[in-house]
Design a protein around this motif. Structure first.
Motif, PDB file in Angstrom:
ATOM      1  N   ARG A   8      53.578  17.323 -25.695  1.00 33.39           N
ATOM      2  CA  ARG A   8      52.034  17.834 -25.478  1.00 33.39           C
ATOM      3  C   ARG A   8      51.632  19.097 -26.084  1.00 33.39           C
ATOM      4  O   ARG A   8      50.433  19.601 -26.546  1.00 33.39           O
ATOM      5  N   HIS A   9      52.589  20.052 -25.565  1.00 34.15           N
ATOM      6  CA  HIS A   9      52.400  21.427 -25.883  1.00 34.15           C
ATOM      7  C   HIS A   9      52.864  21.943 -27.070  1.00 34.15           C
ATOM      8  O   HIS A   9      52.407  22.227 -28.013  1.00 34.15           O
ATOM      9  N   ALA A  16      52.827  19.822 -30.193  1.00 38.51           N
ATOM     10  CA  ALA A  16      51.598  19.599 -30.556  1.00 38.51           C
ATOM     11  C   ALA A  16      50.804  21.110 -31.341  1.00 38.51           C
ATOM     12  O   ALA A  16      50.309  21.000 -32.080  1.00 38.51           O
ATOM     13  N   HIS A  17      51.383  22.191 -30.676  1.00 38.80           N
ATOM     14  CA  HIS A  17      50.929  23.371 -31.194  1.00 38.80           C
ATOM     15  C   HIS A  17      51.539  23.740 -32.588  1.00 38.80           C
ATOM     16  O   HIS A  17      51.183  24.313 -33.353  1.00 38.80           O
ATOM     17  N   GLU A  40      49.711  21.724 -35.122  1.00 39.20           N
ATOM     18  CA  GLU A  40      48.275  22.571 -35.215  1.00 39.20           C
ATOM     19  C   GLU A  40      48.796  23.611 -36.095  1.00 39.20           C
ATOM     20  O   GLU A  40      47.826  24.219 -36.856  1.00 39.20           O
ATOM     21  N   VAL A  84      47.189  14.555 -33.428  1.00 39.00           N
ATOM     22  CA  VAL A  84      47.286  15.798 -32.990  1.00 39.00           C
ATOM     23  C   VAL A  84      46.143  16.502 -34.297  1.00 39.00           C
ATOM     24  O   VAL A  84      45.382  17.433 -33.701  1.00 39.00           O
ATOM     25  N   GLU A  85      46.576  16.373 -35.284  1.00 37.46           N
ATOM     26  CA  GLU A  85      45.788  17.053 -36.324  1.00 37.46           C
ATOM     27  C   GLU A  85      44.399  16.352 -36.288  1.00 37.46           C
ATOM     28  O   GLU A  85      43.380  17.202 -36.529  1.00 37.46           O
ATOM     29  N   ARG A  86      44.013  15.319 -35.917  1.00 38.54           N
ATOM     30  CA  ARG A  86      42.568  14.719 -35.717  1.00 38.54           C
ATOM     31  C   ARG A  86      42.055  15.324 -34.290  1.00 38.54           C
ATOM     32  O   ARG A  86      40.653  15.596 -34.339  1.00 38.54           O
ATOM     33  N   GLY A  87      42.990  15.494 -33.410  1.00 35.97           N
ATOM     34  CA  GLY A  87      42.248  16.286 -32.102  1.00 35.97           C
ATOM     35  C   GLY A  87      41.784  15.244 -31.170  1.00 35.97           C
ATOM     36  O   GLY A  87      41.734  14.132 -31.358  1.00 35.97           O
ATOM     37  N   GLY A  88      41.363  15.764 -30.089  1.00 39.59           N
ATOM     38  CA  GLY A  88      40.790  14.973 -29.115  1.00 39.59           C
ATOM     39  C   GLY A  88      41.499  14.073 -28.247  1.00 39.59           C
ATOM     40  O   GLY A  88      42.797  14.301 -28.027  1.00 39.59           O
ATOM     41  N   VAL A 142      45.369  12.404 -28.406  1.00 41.38           N
ATOM     42  CA  VAL A 142      46.821  13.028 -28.359  1.00 41.38           C
ATOM     43  C   VAL A 142      47.420  12.538 -27.103  1.00 41.38           C
ATOM     44  O   VAL A 142      48.536  12.428 -27.214  1.00 41.38           O
TER      45      VAL A 142
END
Lengths: 96, 96, 96, 96
Positions: B65-66, B69-70, B73, D72-76, D79
């Motif tokens: 999750r962190h 995911a980072h 991003e 993750v790229e779409r966000g919200g 995730v």
């Protein structure tokens, strides 16, 4: 079921192994306190789990060699019970 | 890789869980010292292994999750490295 | 080591169970061909692995009850060899 | 969730691997029919389980790299759901 059991003759070796695993678990606590990288902590968890498993396998081998074998030598319905009990313990180990 | 990491926000809960596992390992030592029946010790080993595994799964979830995911991003080659690293950690957990 | 062995008396039940697992593996192939969602495929893999494990546990129980027990009844060095062999098989199952 | 998914680009390799596992399960059936020694059958079960696991790990890696990374790229909120779903799949694999 009072002892001694198959493992009793190697008690010191088993206790030494368990103390080492205890130390590994304390090591995990230090890693968490010091914000060590997650993957390094997961690697240490795998090492501790593996150590617990090899302790379990040693105990199981001694149980088969002594408790189960003695039941076979005595004969009677106790054999089936001992084999079923050992298999259930193996199943629990498999599911973790 | 310095922290804080995904798990850092739940540090107290993780430390509490690890201290409980440490207590279980000391419990195993007492069982061996007191010649407790092999199968009962094996049952306690399964419980400790399961507790270690659920600690590992929590850490893994927070890592995905962190940290992973980072990396997504931020984009770039780091993503593949992070995913491969996480998969290797999962493989090690599977093999124990 | 020619048979029959402990499992021989339940051969039909074991073959039926293995044919079902074979069907599950073909089911996995269809899921991949039809681009089914990854997580659903992973769930089916866990089910197939669990089915293989319970087949292994049944075979192991029968092996302990027959092959290992008969070695104990005959006595001599064969007992240690049979117990060590069974423990090594359990260790391989644990590592998968 | 319709495809294609992370694994779709390597479909042929996955299908080849699954067909090999299917062959291993048929091999187990022959071993049972021919009264092969229990331990040799258990060794083959471990090999098949390991093959299933490495198939699962490959699928998981591709799932993290594609399905989870795209979320993750779409966000919200998607995730968290994707990470929780992947972790639950890993937990199921661990318990077999």
């Amino acid at each position: 079921m009072t002892g001694p059991h198959g493992y009793s003759k190697d008690k010191d070796a088993h206790l030494k192994r368990l103390r080492r695993i205890e130390g590994q678990i304390r090591g995990l606590q230090r890693m968490v306190e010091e914000d060590v990288y997650c993957i390094d902590i997961l690697t240490q968890v795998s090492a501790s789990t593996k150590a617990l498993q090899s302790f379990a396998l040693q105990l199981l081998e001694e149980h088969l060699r002594h408790c189960v074998a003695h039941a076979v030598e005595r004969g009677g319905p106790e054999v089936d019970a001992k084999v079923a009990e050992a298999t259930a313990a193996i199943a629990r180990l498999l599911r973790t």
